[in-house]
Design a protein around this motif. Structure first.
Motif, PDB file in Angstrom:
ATOM      1  N   LEU A   1       3.913  -5.824   4.580  1.00  0.00           N
ATOM      2  CA  LEU A   1       3.295  -6.841   3.722  1.00  0.00           C
ATOM      3  C   LEU A   1       3.899  -8.216   3.973  1.00  0.00           C
ATOM      4  O   LEU A   1       3.188  -9.218   4.028  1.00  0.00           O
ATOM      5  CB  LEU A   1       3.499  -6.455   2.257  1.00  0.00           C
ATOM      6  CG  LEU A   1       2.374  -5.637   1.649  1.00  0.00           C
ATOM      7  CD1 LEU A   1       2.769  -5.111   0.290  1.00  0.00           C
ATOM      8  CD2 LEU A   1       1.110  -6.487   1.515  1.00  0.00           C
TER       9      LEU A   1
ATOM     10  N   ILE B   1      -3.997  -4.079   0.980  1.00  0.00           N
ATOM     11  CA  ILE B   1      -3.410  -2.748   1.143  1.00  0.00           C
ATOM     12  C   ILE B   1      -4.480  -1.723   0.765  1.00  0.00           C
ATOM     13  O   ILE B   1      -5.309  -1.980  -0.092  1.00  0.00           O
ATOM     14  CB  ILE B   1      -2.133  -2.532   0.280  1.00  0.00           C
ATOM     15  CG1 ILE B   1      -2.382  -2.954  -1.166  1.00  0.00           C
ATOM     16  CG2 ILE B   1      -0.951  -3.233   0.878  1.00  0.00           C
ATOM     17  CD1 ILE B   1      -1.234  -2.624  -2.095  1.00  0.00           C
TER      18      ILE B   1
ATOM     19  N   VAL C   1      -2.103  -1.600   5.885  1.00  0.00           N
ATOM     20  CA  VAL C   1      -1.809  -2.970   5.471  1.00  0.00           C
ATOM     21  C   VAL C   1      -2.541  -3.859   6.456  1.00  0.00           C
ATOM     22  O   VAL C   1      -2.329  -3.750   7.660  1.00  0.00           O
ATOM     23  CB  VAL C   1      -0.282  -3.251   5.508  1.00  0.00           C
ATOM     24  CG1 VAL C   1      -0.004  -4.705   5.163  1.00  0.00           C
ATOM     25  CG2 VAL C   1       0.457  -2.318   4.562  1.00  0.00           C
TER      26      VAL C   1
END
Ligand code: ADP
Length: 664
Positions: free
Chosen positions: A434, A449, A462
């Motif tokens: 992330l 996500i 992701v």
């Protein structure tokens, strides 16, 4: 006169009588003859019928020829056997049919011979028809005074079959002779080698004559019994494949691979072994084996060297963390006094903090990677609710996403419930992915996500709409210290390498898909889904006292730490935060102080000179009646080692360098 008339009359009467008797006799005779004629006619008819039937049953064509070779009569059961129709043939001469000069000469000779000798003659000839070349066989006999009878049989089919057989045999012989493989023909009755191809002659070294006077047992290592066992198999049409040793004329023994099968020659079954010299292949294989062994050894040596490198890196980073601890600690202390600094000093301080934070991040990553590579990381798989964990993730990156003006899309399948994994490590990987997505995505774009589970796999993704990764660089990004793309961002190039290794330790995969300028997608597959009630998991959840809630300001804290600089930093920080501090430099002193001093919390370094922090903690637990919370204080720990210290008996864990914000 009357008497004369009577006399005459009587004479006439007796003559008439005589004639009548004659006539009756003749009539009788005639009747008999007619009956006989009828009988012979019937017999003739019968024989005609028989002859016609015979002719029809005969495959041969009958030609009646004049002595000059003219066709006088033709009888053929099947008209189609004739290439020229009967009515066109009759009256023609053998010279007009189109026989080759050679055959015509033979035909005329044959007629001549029959006429001269009156004996039957045999003849074979060909006729080139528009369709094909046809073959004939004829028996020629004299037939009446000036005539010849030829009984002709079409033997084209037979000839063709014979030709095909000959060609086939020639082809097989050719294959046998020109084949590079060693081939023998062995008589199964007595194991005699009855034929050998040139390849066999050059392989064994004996001449054809010498070789075909040997038995297979003279050159093979098989005993006669073993040969006969194989012979039996071959006779029953079992194909065989075996390894044997064959002797050459030089006395050399060669390792050979034998493919043995039956072959029928003139109605008799023979053994047909095809022999391959595999001595060289075996020698090559041995070479390959020894190369593989060498490779394995050098691989082991490389692994050992790699392990040494990892251990070195781990130790180095530990050593680096200790001075870093004081740099960060003191700069934090300085920051508390920044009101008295001028702007330049504040700026310098900011630089010191930023650089040491970056250095710390690098040291931590190197430590992580080297611990993984040294196999010192254990994955602690436990069931947990994936959707809950994923739902909490955005909170952690909320401020970063907000600061950069990026939109975060969360797509979690509510059905994906319980998975079996190391929650702490998985979170570590997801934070890393992330933060990359945030780092490499421009404002106003999206990142996201996604999580799904199926029967036996969890798929977590992701993704981002960021700068993307070049196709050629996609494989590299998982290598340690690799940073790709034109503009370098701050980072160590270790995050993806660590993440992939952590996922692989789960038996899963971490892969990437990306297009330059369009964004990237990192996909995690974690195998092994289990379903369990959520209550059960909640019960298993670890609860740590935060220390913060339980400690009142002015509480006393015992710090067991041997490094003098660290002692100074911790003391300064804790004093600033308003706690009373008692410092001890060894395990034994720590135990003594814990028993004597009134303390509300113990901060315990793990690496102490006499006994380690874990042992000291256990001793304190054993000896002190009051249960004081003990928090591990260590530089030598990987992100997420909380669980480990909990199982050892600590109440919490603080990673050095100490961050004042966390202590508050
Ligand atoms: P770091 O981010 O610390 O440099 P990583 O191992 O996490 O190290 O990433 C390695 C490299 O892969 C990055 O430097 C970057 O070039 C590329 N990369 C990783 N994630 C992304 C992403 N989401 N978009 C574009 N490039 C990325």
């Amino acid at each position: 006169m009357k008497e004369e008339v009577n006399n005459n009359y009587n004479k006439m009467g007796s003559r008439i009588k005589e004639h009548s008797a004659d006539l009756i006799k003749i009539n009788k005779q005639l009747k008999k003859e007619i009956a006989e004629h009828r009988e012979s006619e019937a017999a003739l008819h019968e024989s005609d019928k028989r002859n016609t039937a015979l002719l029809q049953a005969m495959p041969d064509i009958l030609f009646v020829l004049g002595r000059d070779g003219t066709y006088i009569d033709i009888k053929a059961a099947r008209k189609e056997d004739l290439t020229i129709p009967i009515d066109q043939l009759i009256g023609k001469n053998v010279r007009d049919i189109g026989f080759s000069d050679y055959d015509l000469k033979a035909i005329l000779n044959c007629i001549e011979n029959v006429l001269q000798t009156a004996k039957r003659q045999f003849l074979e000839y060909e006729l080139n028809t528009p369709k094909e070349l046809r073959f004939y066989e004829a028996v020629v006999v004299p037939f009446g005074k000036y005539e010849i009878l030829a009984s002709v049989r079409d033997i084209t089919k037979h000839r063709k079959a014979e030709k095909a057989l000959k060609e086939g045999e020639a082809r097989y012989r050719n294959m046998f002779n020109s084949n590079q493989s060693v081939m023998l023909i062995v008589d199964p009755e007595n194991a005699d080698i009855v034929d050998a191809n040139p390849a066999a002659i050059s392989f064994y070294g004996w001449s054809y004559k010498e070789l075909t006077r040997k038995k297979i047992t003279d050159i093979a290592s098989l005993t006669i019994d073993q040969v006969f066992a194989k012979v039996e198999l071959v006779k029953n049409w079992h194909h065989q494949h075996y390894i044997d040793h064959h002797r050459l004329i030089t006395g050399d023994i060669r390792e050979v691979e034998v493919f043995n099968s039956p072959v029928i020659i003139n109605g008799k079954t023979f053994m047909f072994p095809i022999i391959h010299d595999i001595s060289k292949r075996i020698a090559d294989e041995q070479k390959v084996q020894s190369l593989i062994k060498e490779l394995k050894e050098s691989r082991t040596a490389a692994d050992v060297a790699n392990l040494a490198k990892s251990t070195f890196l781990a130790n180095m980073s530990h050593e680096l963390r200790t001075p870093l601890n004081s740099i960060l600690g003191f700069s934090q202390l300085l920051e508390m006094e920044k009101d008295s600094f001028d702007t330049r000093q504040v700026e310098f301080l900011e630089h010191i903090k930023n650089s040491s934070n970056h250095l710390l991040e690098m040291v931590n990553d190197i430590l992580d990677l080297s611990k993984i590579e040294a196999g010192k990381i254990e994955i602690n798989k436990k069931p947990f609710a994936l959707n809950q964990m994923m739902a909490r993730l955005p909170m952690a990156v909320k401020s970063l996403v907000f600061q950069k003006g990026i939109e975060l899309i969360v797509d979690i399948d509510f059905d994906c419930e319980i998975i079996q994994a190391d929650e702490v490590r998985l979170k570590q990987v997801l934070y890393n992915l992330l933060s990359n997505a945030i780092k490499f995505t421009d404002p106003k774009k999206k990142i996201g996500i996604k999580a799904r589970t199926s029967v036996d796999v969890a798929v977590i993704e992701v993704w981002d709409e960021g700068r993307g990764i070049d196709e050629n660089d996609l494989g590299k990004v998982f290598d340690p210290f690799e940073q790709v793309g034109k503009t370098k961002q701050q980072g160590t190039g270790l995050g993806l390498a660590i993440s992939r290794k952590l996922i692989e330790l789960h038996g899963g995969t971490l892969t990437a898909e990306s297009r330059i300028g369009e964004g990237s997608r990192f996909i995690i597959h974690i195998p092994g889904i289990i379903l369990q009630s959520r209550k059960e998991i909640e019960q298993k959840k670890v609860k740590f006292p935060t220390g913060k809630r339980e400690l009142e300001r002015r509480s006393n804290i015992l710090v067991v730490e041997d490094n003098v600089t660290n002692q100074m930093v911790i003391e300064a920080i804790l004093n600033r935060l308003g706690y009373g501090v008692h410092i001890e430099g060894s395990g034994h002193e720590g135990i003594e102080a814990a028993m004597k001093e009134e303390c509300d919390l113990i901060l315990m370094d793990i690496q102490l000179p006499d006994m380690d922090g874990i042992e000291t903690m256990r001793e304190i637990r054993r000896k002190c009646k009051k249960r004081v919370p003990i928090v591990a204080l260590t530089a030598y720990a990987m992100k997420g080692d909380l669980e480990k210290y909990k199982t050892e008996g600590f109440d919490g864990y603080i990673s050095k360098p100490i961050v004042i914000e966390r202590l508050k």
